[in-house]
Design a protein around this motif. Structure first.
Motif, PDB file in Angstrom:
ATOM      1  N   VAL A 102     -19.836  32.641  19.776  1.00 42.88           N
ATOM      2  CA  VAL A 102     -18.844  31.762  20.384  1.00 42.88           C
ATOM      3  C   VAL A 102     -17.878  31.340  19.292  1.00 42.88           C
ATOM      4  O   VAL A 102     -18.301  30.871  18.224  1.00 42.88           O
ATOM      5  CB  VAL A 102     -19.487  30.512  21.021  1.00 42.88           C
ATOM      6  N   ALA A 103     -16.583  31.523  19.523  1.00 40.90           N
ATOM      7  CA  ALA A 103     -15.559  31.205  18.524  1.00 40.90           C
ATOM      8  C   ALA A 103     -14.791  29.960  18.944  1.00 40.90           C
ATOM      9  O   ALA A 103     -14.442  29.799  20.115  1.00 40.90           O
ATOM     10  CB  ALA A 103     -14.612  32.384  18.354  1.00 40.90           C
ATOM     11  N   GLN A 104     -14.523  29.093  17.978  1.00 40.47           N
ATOM     12  CA  GLN A 104     -13.787  27.862  18.248  1.00 40.47           C
ATOM     13  C   GLN A 104     -13.129  27.359  16.969  1.00 40.47           C
ATOM     14  O   GLN A 104     -13.663  27.517  15.874  1.00 40.47           O
ATOM     15  CB  GLN A 104     -14.724  26.763  18.762  1.00 40.47           C
ATOM     16  N   CYS A 105     -11.957  26.725  17.118  1.00 40.21           N
ATOM     17  CA  CYS A 105     -11.340  26.060  15.969  1.00 40.21           C
ATOM     18  C   CYS A 105     -11.952  24.683  15.736  1.00 40.21           C
ATOM     19  O   CYS A 105     -11.808  24.111  14.657  1.00 40.21           O
ATOM     20  CB  CYS A 105      -9.829  25.933  16.179  1.00 40.21           C
ATOM     21  N   SER A 106     -12.627  24.158  16.752  1.00 38.98           N
ATOM     22  CA  SER A 106     -13.272  22.847  16.635  1.00 38.98           C
ATOM     23  C   SER A 106     -14.749  23.020  16.313  1.00 38.98           C
ATOM     24  O   SER A 106     -15.524  23.529  17.125  1.00 38.98           O
ATOM     25  CB  SER A 106     -13.120  22.064  17.943  1.00 38.98           C
ATOM     26  N   LEU A 107     -15.154  22.576  15.134  1.00 38.37           N
ATOM     27  CA  LEU A 107     -16.557  22.663  14.737  1.00 38.37           C
ATOM     28  C   LEU A 107     -17.417  21.744  15.606  1.00 38.37           C
ATOM     29  O   LEU A 107     -18.565  22.075  15.927  1.00 38.37           O
ATOM     30  CB  LEU A 107     -16.690  22.280  13.264  1.00 38.37           C
ATOM     31  N   ALA A 108     -16.858  20.609  16.015  1.00 37.51           N
ATOM     32  CA  ALA A 108     -17.608  19.667  16.850  1.00 37.51           C
ATOM     33  C   ALA A 108     -17.973  20.286  18.197  1.00 37.51           C
ATOM     34  O   ALA A 108     -19.055  20.023  18.737  1.00 37.51           O
ATOM     35  CB  ALA A 108     -16.785  18.393  17.070  1.00 37.51           C
ATOM     36  N   VAL A 109     -17.090  21.109  18.739  1.00 39.31           N
ATOM     37  CA  VAL A 109     -17.364  21.759  20.021  1.00 39.31           C
ATOM     38  C   VAL A 109     -18.549  22.716  19.891  1.00 39.31           C
ATOM     39  O   VAL A 109     -19.413  22.782  20.771  1.00 39.31           O
ATOM     40  CB  VAL A 109     -16.110  22.498  20.537  1.00 39.31           C
ATOM     41  N   HIS A 137     -14.106  28.882  13.547  1.00 40.15           N
ATOM     42  CA  HIS A 137     -15.541  28.828  13.306  1.00 40.15           C
ATOM     43  C   HIS A 137     -16.266  29.726  14.310  1.00 40.15           C
ATOM     44  O   HIS A 137     -15.853  29.841  15.468  1.00 40.15           O
ATOM     45  CB  HIS A 137     -16.054  27.398  13.447  1.00 40.15           C
ATOM     46  N   TYR A 138     -17.358  30.346  13.871  1.00 42.76           N
ATOM     47  CA  TYR A 138     -18.109  31.272  14.727  1.00 42.76           C
ATOM     48  C   TYR A 138     -19.568  30.833  14.782  1.00 42.76           C
ATOM     49  O   TYR A 138     -20.233  30.705  13.746  1.00 42.76           O
ATOM     50  CB  TYR A 138     -18.024  32.696  14.181  1.00 42.76           C
ATOM     51  N   LEU A 139     -20.061  30.613  15.995  1.00 48.93           N
ATOM     52  CA  LEU A 139     -21.472  30.280  16.219  1.00 48.93           C
ATOM     53  C   LEU A 139     -22.190  31.539  16.668  1.00 48.93           C
ATOM     54  O   LEU A 139     -21.789  32.166  17.656  1.00 48.93           O
ATOM     55  CB  LEU A 139     -21.589  29.187  17.274  1.00 48.93           C
ATOM     56  N   ASN A 140     -23.243  31.913  15.956  1.00 45.08           N
ATOM     57  CA  ASN A 140     -23.931  33.175  16.219  1.00 45.08           C
ATOM     58  C   ASN A 140     -25.408  32.964  16.525  1.00 45.08           C
ATOM     59  O   ASN A 140     -26.076  32.135  15.899  1.00 45.08           O
ATOM     60  CB  ASN A 140     -23.809  34.101  14.996  1.00 45.08           C
TER      61      ASN A 140
END
Length: 207
Positions: A102-109, A137-140
């Motif tokens: 999941v990719a996001q510019c917001s780390l909090a998300v 940011h990338y959550l893996n």
């Protein structure tokens, strides 16, 4: 196959997993192969970690709405794929594993997503490229963790529901938790793994 566990059951996963016990003589690969509910998958994962509080609301237990929100984020910003790896010097011996990102510019998300699904992943934050103005940011998640997250979100998914269904079939049909070595797996299983790998690629291309 055991019946899919509903995400409406919002008991803390770690507490529920404590009720699931397996004989110590059962190999971990066999235990993983037999784990289908969220509780069972949690029990056979190693080094698991959770976020005890929402980084946004400060609440401790996610509601069904929180899980639905996470599924919407997965539908819109997530990627489900089967990774294939060829080890040097082994020729046709390949490793296949499920991964989600999941990719996001917001780390909090992304941290909120971890809290909602009940499992921390691995977050990477590469430096922006020349034309980028913000860090992405990338959550893996990979392996059993990826299967766990998809199962947690399954009933709320829309666009990625077909990906989740294919991932579950990939896990069952391809004996993905069995590791007898590159020469111990039958050619039929290798062909099946490759078929699922290509089919997931087709889904991601919109085929």
């Amino acid at each position: 196959m055991q019946e899919t566990q509903s995400t409406a059951d919002l008991r803390p996963i770690a507490q529920a997993a404590a009720e699931f016990t397996k004989p110590s003589t059962v190999p971990i690969s066999e235990a993983r192969e037999q784990a289908f509910t969220l509780d069972e998958m949690w029990a056979v994962m190693e080094d698991v970690a959770t976020r005890s509080l929402s980084p946004i609301s400060g609440r401790d237990v996610p509601t069904d709405a929180d899980i639905g929100w996470a599924a919407g984020l997965m539908d819109g910003e997530g990627c489900v794929h089967i990774a294939r790896q060829t080890y040097p010097g082994t020729g046709e011996c390949k490793s296949f594993s499920l991964r989600i990102q999941v990719a996001q510019c917001s780390l909090a998300v992304l941290r909120e997503f971890e809290w909602a699904v009940g499992l921390r992943g691995r977050i990477s934050s590469p430096k922006p490229k020349r034309l980028q103005t913000r860090v992405c940011h990338y959550l893996n998640y990979s392996g059993m963790r990826a299967f766990f997250v998809l199962e947690r979100l399954r009933e709320h998914l829309r666009r990625k529901r077909e990906h989740a269904d294919l991932a579950q079939k990939f896990r069952v049909d391809c004996l993905i938790h069995v590791h007898p070595g590159c020469r111990g797996t039958s050619p039929e299983v290798w062909r099946l793994r490759h078929w699922y790998y290509e089919r997931m690629q087709e889904l991601n291309r919109g085929s």
